[in-house]
Design a protein around this motif. Structure first.
Motif, PDB file in Angstrom:
ATOM      1  N   ASP A  89     -15.377 -11.999  56.412  1.00 60.89           N
ATOM      2  CA  ASP A  89     -13.642 -11.538  56.947  1.00 60.89           C
ATOM      3  C   ASP A  89     -13.467 -12.998  56.829  1.00 60.89           C
ATOM      4  O   ASP A  89     -12.435 -13.464  57.368  1.00 60.89           O
ATOM      5  N   GLN A 143     -15.036  -7.240  45.587  1.00 59.95           N
ATOM      6  CA  GLN A 143     -14.635  -5.734  46.265  1.00 59.95           C
ATOM      7  C   GLN A 143     -15.544  -4.460  45.496  1.00 59.95           C
ATOM      8  O   GLN A 143     -15.774  -3.307  46.080  1.00 59.95           O
ATOM      9  N   LYS A 181      -8.890 -15.661  54.937  1.00 62.15           N
ATOM     10  CA  LYS A 181     -10.190 -15.413  54.051  1.00 62.15           C
ATOM     11  C   LYS A 181      -8.596 -15.114  53.196  1.00 62.15           C
ATOM     12  O   LYS A 181      -7.396 -14.649  53.006  1.00 62.15           O
ATOM     13  N   ASP A 209      -8.224  -7.093  51.855  1.00 59.17           N
ATOM     14  CA  ASP A 209      -9.193  -6.090  51.245  1.00 59.17           C
ATOM     15  C   ASP A 209      -8.846  -4.572  51.898  1.00 59.17           C
ATOM     16  O   ASP A 209      -9.162  -4.003  51.988  1.00 59.17           O
ATOM     17  N   LYS A 269     -14.520  -6.266  60.592  1.00 59.29           N
ATOM     18  CA  LYS A 269     -15.115  -5.844  59.071  1.00 59.29           C
ATOM     19  C   LYS A 269     -15.651  -4.488  59.029  1.00 59.29           C
ATOM     20  O   LYS A 269     -15.917  -4.045  58.167  1.00 59.29           O
ATOM     21  N   TRP A 293     -18.745 -14.456  48.320  1.00 63.66           N
ATOM     22  CA  TRP A 293     -18.671 -13.147  48.323  1.00 63.66           C
ATOM     23  C   TRP A 293     -18.662 -12.305  47.163  1.00 63.66           C
ATOM     24  O   TRP A 293     -18.148 -12.915  45.801  1.00 63.66           O
ATOM     25  N   VAL A 324     -20.523 -10.849  52.332  1.00 62.37           N
ATOM     26  CA  VAL A 324     -19.083 -10.372  52.491  1.00 62.37           C
ATOM     27  C   VAL A 324     -18.914 -11.128  53.401  1.00 62.37           C
ATOM     28  O   VAL A 324     -20.147 -10.758  54.922  1.00 62.37           O
ATOM     29  N   ARG A 338     -12.725  -3.134  57.749  1.00 66.28           N
ATOM     30  CA  ARG A 338     -12.869  -2.945  56.162  1.00 66.28           C
ATOM     31  C   ARG A 338     -14.152  -1.395  55.719  1.00 66.28           C
ATOM     32  O   ARG A 338     -13.975  -1.389  54.182  1.00 66.28           O
TER      33      ARG A 338
END
Length: 340
Positions: A278, A146, A112, A116, A176, A143, A276, A179
């Motif tokens: 990865d 963040q 990606k 992150d 994930k 996506w 979302v 994250r």
């Protein structure tokens, strides 16, 4: 253009170096992009991965014969010069650059392009040929940023906590899950983890990767420990008997790129879906491919037919390669997902 890499029944092969990259059948020498089960399999004679990925590989595959390499370090293997570069997918994940007689090919693994805060950010690698996933190779996949994602998840958790509901969030145990932990506001309540997630947490913490405090879910976990809690578990655990220990007053959510498609959340019987992944979204795939400067593109797992046609329309020499990589699947069992 010479064939630096070929595609065999065992996996992606480099004749000049006599090695495979992320093979799905046992081979003498395997270079591994990252530790997810569809890319890192048991039975290889010898493994090579980044120094960051190796502890997870040992955790998942056992006492394997493995050497490590740092990002950007160059190594000669037979007639091939090899280096590993950040893929931004999960901690330690890599793109593998292979150069033979001046010809450069790159195998991206999974990647990606959005940083992150946990994995080394994606690094474009210039090459003549680029082998790319296209798990989410449609324009509909875009996506959540963040900052917005952080607000959405913490808002859902806080609302559940005030209503006396346990929040249960489904996310893969490697990458994930960690994250998402970085996005959580621990002032809302405790963060509880499934055994598969906590096992991975322990491996990453031992490497010095900072994670928030978490508590392993055990059969004797008392009711007070569950108050105002969020539980992070592999997606498969949310629909099984494991989740029933939290009682009827619970709210489930999935964090996945597939949440961008209408109907997926409904079919999963989830209360919330957070968009979302990865893996790269549509913009990320196109951005990454352009940055390589490659003219020849091989697409592997995902929307291969659609994405290849799109790339051809953009002027690329694009091809489909059949592999056994799985991308991101809500119904794909995560490694160790059944760990209590």
């Amino acid at each position: 253009m010479s064939a630096v890499l070929t595609f065999t029944p065992e996996g992606i092969y480099c004749p000049a170096g006599d090695f495979h990259i992320d093979p799905w059948r046992p081979v003498p020498r395997a270079l591994i992009t990252h530790g997810h089960a569809d890319h890192a399999r048991s039975g290889m004679g010898h493994y090579l991965s980044t120094d960051i990925a190796a502890p997870v590989l040992r955790h998942r595959l056992g006492d394997i014969p493995i050497d490590t390499i740092r990002y950007g370090e160059s190594r000669q293997i037979g007639g091939a010069q090899v280096s590993f570069h950040p893929a931004g997918h999960v901690p330690g994940s890599a793109q593998i650059r292979v150069e033979v007689a001046g010809e450069v090919w790159v195998v991206s693994g999974d990647y990606k392009t959005v940083a992150d805060g946990l994995s080394d950010p994606f690094e474009p690698v210039r090459c003549h040929a680029f082998i790319t996933e296209c798990t989410f190779g449609l324009p509909v996949f875009n996506w959540t940023g963040q900052q917005d994602l952080t607000a959405q998840i913490n808002g859902w958790w806080a609302d559940n906590a005030e209503a006396g509901r346990v929040s249960m969030l489904g996310a893969y145990s490697l990458g994930k899950a960690q994250r998402l932990m970085h996005l959580l506001d621990p002032s809302i309540g405790p963060i509880l983890t499934h055994g598969a997630v906590e096992g991975t947490n322990a491996v990453l913490r031992a490497q010095g990767i900072a994670l928030p405090d978490t508590t392993l879910v055990t059969p004797d976990l008392d009711k007070a420990a569950k108050d105002r809690a969020i539980v992070i578990a592999p997606p498969s655990a949310l629909s099984g008997t494991w989740a029933q220990r939290f009682g009827a007053s619970r709210s489930s959510a999935f964090a996945s790129g597939w949440m961008a498609l209408r109907g997926v959340r409904r079919r999963r019987a989830a209360d919330r879906g957070f968009v979302v992944s990865d893996h790269a979204d549509w913009a990320g795939l196109n951005e990454a491919i352009k940055a390589t400067g490659a003219e020849k593109i091989f697409v592997t797992h995902g929307y291969t037919s659609v994405f290849r046609r799109w790339l051809e329309e953009q002027g690329y020499d694009a091809h489909i390669v059949s592999t056994e990589y799985e991308g991101e699947g809500l119904d794909t069992p995560d490694t160790e997902a059944e760990t209590p």
